[in-house]
Design a protein around this motif. Sequence first.
Motif, PDB file in Angstrom:
ATOM      1  N   PHE A  10      14.179  18.797  10.795  1.00  0.00           N
ATOM      2  CA  PHE A  10      13.789  18.148   9.549  1.00  0.00           C
ATOM      3  C   PHE A  10      15.053  17.678   8.863  1.00  0.00           C
ATOM      4  O   PHE A  10      16.129  18.208   9.081  1.00  0.00           O
ATOM      5  CB  PHE A  10      12.981  19.080   8.636  1.00  0.00           C
ATOM      6  CG  PHE A  10      13.760  20.259   8.123  1.00  0.00           C
ATOM      7  CD1 PHE A  10      13.845  21.424   8.856  1.00  0.00           C
ATOM      8  CD2 PHE A  10      14.408  20.195   6.899  1.00  0.00           C
ATOM      9  CE1 PHE A  10      14.570  22.511   8.385  1.00  0.00           C
ATOM     10  CE2 PHE A  10      15.133  21.273   6.424  1.00  0.00           C
ATOM     11  CZ  PHE A  10      15.210  22.434   7.176  1.00  0.00           C
ATOM     12  N   GLU A  11      14.893  16.647   8.078  1.00  0.00           N
ATOM     13  CA  GLU A  11      16.027  16.083   7.370  1.00  0.00           C
ATOM     14  C   GLU A  11      15.878  16.388   5.896  1.00  0.00           C
ATOM     15  O   GLU A  11      14.805  16.248   5.329  1.00  0.00           O
ATOM     16  CB  GLU A  11      16.096  14.568   7.569  1.00  0.00           C
ATOM     17  CG  GLU A  11      16.470  14.167   8.970  1.00  0.00           C
ATOM     18  CD  GLU A  11      16.626  12.674   9.124  1.00  0.00           C
ATOM     19  OE1 GLU A  11      17.092  12.018   8.155  1.00  0.00           O
ATOM     20  OE2 GLU A  11      16.278  12.162  10.183  1.00  0.00           O
ATOM     21  N   THR A  12      16.978  16.804   5.307  1.00  0.00           N
ATOM     22  CA  THR A  12      16.978  16.973   3.862  1.00  0.00           C
ATOM     23  C   THR A  12      17.490  15.676   3.253  1.00  0.00           C
ATOM     24  O   THR A  12      18.423  15.071   3.780  1.00  0.00           O
ATOM     25  CB  THR A  12      17.880  18.146   3.427  1.00  0.00           C
ATOM     26  OG1 THR A  12      19.190  17.923   3.926  1.00  0.00           O
ATOM     27  CG2 THR A  12      17.350  19.462   3.941  1.00  0.00           C
ATOM     28  N   PRO A  13      16.874  15.250   2.193  1.00  0.00           N
ATOM     29  CA  PRO A  13      17.334  13.999   1.587  1.00  0.00           C
ATOM     30  C   PRO A  13      18.745  14.159   1.046  1.00  0.00           C
ATOM     31  O   PRO A  13      19.086  15.175   0.445  1.00  0.00           O
ATOM     32  CB  PRO A  13      16.340  13.745   0.463  1.00  0.00           C
ATOM     33  CG  PRO A  13      15.668  15.045   0.223  1.00  0.00           C
ATOM     34  CD  PRO A  13      15.775  15.851   1.481  1.00  0.00           C
ATOM     35  N   VAL A  14      19.562  13.164   1.294  1.00  0.00           N
ATOM     36  CA  VAL A  14      20.930  13.168   0.784  1.00  0.00           C
ATOM     37  C   VAL A  14      20.888  12.701  -0.660  1.00  0.00           C
ATOM     38  O   VAL A  14      20.382  11.616  -0.955  1.00  0.00           O
ATOM     39  CB  VAL A  14      21.835  12.243   1.630  1.00  0.00           C
ATOM     40  CG1 VAL A  14      23.232  12.182   1.040  1.00  0.00           C
ATOM     41  CG2 VAL A  14      21.858  12.700   3.071  1.00  0.00           C
ATOM     42  N   GLU A  15      21.389  13.556  -1.542  1.00  0.00           N
ATOM     43  CA  GLU A  15      21.400  13.198  -2.959  1.00  0.00           C
ATOM     44  C   GLU A  15      22.473  12.150  -3.201  1.00  0.00           C
ATOM     45  O   GLU A  15      23.598  12.291  -2.743  1.00  0.00           O
ATOM     46  CB  GLU A  15      21.683  14.434  -3.808  1.00  0.00           C
ATOM     47  CG  GLU A  15      21.537  14.180  -5.274  1.00  0.00           C
ATOM     48  CD  GLU A  15      21.677  15.439  -6.095  1.00  0.00           C
ATOM     49  OE1 GLU A  15      22.314  15.355  -7.157  1.00  0.00           O
ATOM     50  OE2 GLU A  15      21.177  16.479  -5.674  1.00  0.00           O
TER      51      GLU A  15
END
Length: 86
Positions: A10-15
């Motif tokens: 899964f990918e975490t959104p890049v802030e």
Amino acid sequence: MTDMNNTQFFETPVENTISVSDILKEVYEALQEKGYNAVNQIVGYIMSGDPTYITCHKNARSLIIKAERDELVEELLKHYISTKEL
């Protein structure tokens, strides 16, 4: 049902990171648009830590709390020194 034998990715959104100088610029503009004395409001926030000195207009309050107050002072001082001959 998912297969528990395989690795799940899964990918975490890049802030999106925003510089302290950009935060100050955007907050200043939002305060000006709402008719506030932007300098007084920003100083009030820096001195007290109370985010209600900053308008919610254009998400300015959320923006300013992304930076530490000492980072705001540091950025302001750097800019002041860079524009003055000491």
